[in-house]
Design an enzyme around this catalytic site. Structure first.
Site, short mmCIF file in Angstrom:
data_model
loop_
_atom_site.label_atom_id
_atom_site.label_comp_id
_atom_site.label_asym_id
_atom_site.label_seq_id
_atom_site.Cartn_x
_atom_site.Cartn_y
_atom_site.Cartn_z
N LEU A 1 -51.09 38.60 100.19
CA LEU A 1 -51.92 39.80 100.12
C LEU A 1 -51.09 41.04 99.82
O LEU A 1 -49.96 41.18 100.26
CB LEU A 1 -52.67 40.00 101.44
CG LEU A 1 -53.56 38.83 101.91
CD1 LEU A 1 -54.29 39.21 103.19
CD2 LEU A 1 -54.55 38.40 100.83
N GLY B 1 -53.98 45.79 96.81
CA GLY B 1 -55.24 45.53 96.12
C GLY B 1 -56.21 44.76 97.00
O GLY B 1 -57.40 45.09 97.11
N HIS B 2 -55.68 43.72 97.67
CA HIS B 2 -56.51 42.97 98.63
C HIS B 2 -56.94 43.87 99.79
O HIS B 2 -58.06 43.77 100.29
CB HIS B 2 -55.73 41.77 99.19
CG HIS B 2 -55.37 40.74 98.18
ND1 HIS B 2 -54.09 40.49 97.79
CD2 HIS B 2 -56.15 39.87 97.48
CE1 HIS B 2 -54.07 39.51 96.90
NE2 HIS B 2 -55.30 39.12 96.68
N GLY C 1 -61.86 42.06 93.00
CA GLY C 1 -61.18 43.11 92.26
C GLY C 1 -61.45 43.01 90.77
O GLY C 1 -61.55 41.92 90.21
N SER D 1 -50.36 39.25 93.21
CA SER D 1 -49.48 38.43 94.04
C SER D 1 -48.32 37.87 93.23
O SER D 1 -47.25 37.58 93.77
CB SER D 1 -50.28 37.28 94.68
OG SER D 1 -51.32 37.80 95.47
N ARG D 2 -48.53 37.70 91.93
CA ARG D 2 -47.47 37.13 91.07
C ARG D 2 -46.35 38.14 90.78
O ARG D 2 -45.29 37.75 90.32
CB ARG D 2 -48.07 36.63 89.76
CG ARG D 2 -48.86 35.33 89.91
CD ARG D 2 -49.30 34.80 88.55
NE ARG D 2 -49.79 33.44 88.65
CZ ARG D 2 -51.02 33.09 88.96
NH1 ARG D 2 -51.90 34.03 89.21
NH2 ARG D 2 -51.38 31.82 89.03
#
Length: 251
Positions: free
Chosen positions: A31, A34-35, A145, A184-185
């Protein structure tokens, strides 16, 4: 107090005891802010907030990508607690796929374009797991999102097509100060790649055409999957090394 529930059966038992509106944020963990924006929006609009963390194997067309997906459980739990999440659904893959993925959800048009054209089977996996999650969680609203705009549109279409009793709520893309979309990447980028990555946002917002944006990225060392304009929105997917980054903006 955030409760962690591991199996669909366990979650459904907990869910029966809840009353009021339920806001749901489905994620694969790792996370970021953005999350967190999704969680904050869900918290503001609902009596109960549920977060799911499940790295879904069926949406990875590249097994190496699945193996390298970041797992950050301790940090994820802390973020959930800080945002007053009531429950985390954190299932095991065999519990989510007792049929060994014999049954799946498929969309035959929009899912074959953009990311779907470059990642065969990806959206079958996304739609299948999201329908399973919706059936387990029974949310009032689910939050997605806009960075994954194609995914969000496909999930909206699935909900409408199958008369599912919930609302899909889009939440604007959260960006770093240099314009890079939160993902996340991003943690897999080297220092040099991270410095170059914001060129994606710059290219799609300043180029006059999609082709011009693609050429600008290629010239800077990106391996471009696509830059495409559809319905007043510009979509991009491009690799930096092994890391595939996506973004989109309204034009």
């Amino acid at each position: 107090m955030t409760v962690v529930l591991r199996s669909p059966q366990e979650f459904k038992q907990w869910r029966k005891k809840q009353s009021g509106s339920v806001g749901f944020v489905p994620t694969m963990g790792a996370l970021h802010s953005g999350h967190e924006q999704l969680l904050k929006t869900a918290r503001a609009e609902n009596n109960i907030v549920v977060l799911s963390i499940f790295v879904n194997p069926t949406q990875f067309n590249d097994p190496k990508d699945f193996e390298k997906y970041p797992i950050t459980w301790d940090a994820d739990l802390k973020m959930a607690q800080n945002n007053k999440v009531d429950a985390i659904f954190y299932p095991h893959a065999p519990d989510m796929y007792p049929d060994n993925y014999r049954y799946k959800v498929t969309e035959n048009e929009y899912s074959k374009t953009l990311d779907g054209a470059h990642r065969p089977g990806h959206f079958d996996g996304v739609l299948s797991v999201v329908m399973k999650l919706f059936n387990v969680v029974s949310p009032t609203k689910a939050y997605f999102g806009e960075k994954d705009f194609q995914q969000m549109r496909l999930i909206q279409g699935m909900v409408e097509s199958f008369f599912m009793n919930l609302e899909i709520v889009p939440v604007a893309t959260v960006r770093e100060s240099d314009g890079l979309a939160k993902s996340s990447r991003n943690v897999r980028l080297t220092q040099e790649q991270r410095a170059l990555a914001p060129a994606i946002y710059k290219a799609i917002t300043t180029s006059k055409t999609a082709d011009e944006a693609a050429q600008a990225l290629s010239a800077q060392g990106f391996k471009v999957d696509y830059v495409t304009d559809i319905d007043n929105r510009r979509y991009v997917a491009a690799f930096l090394g092994e890391v595939r980054l996506i973004d989109n903006v309204q034009i």
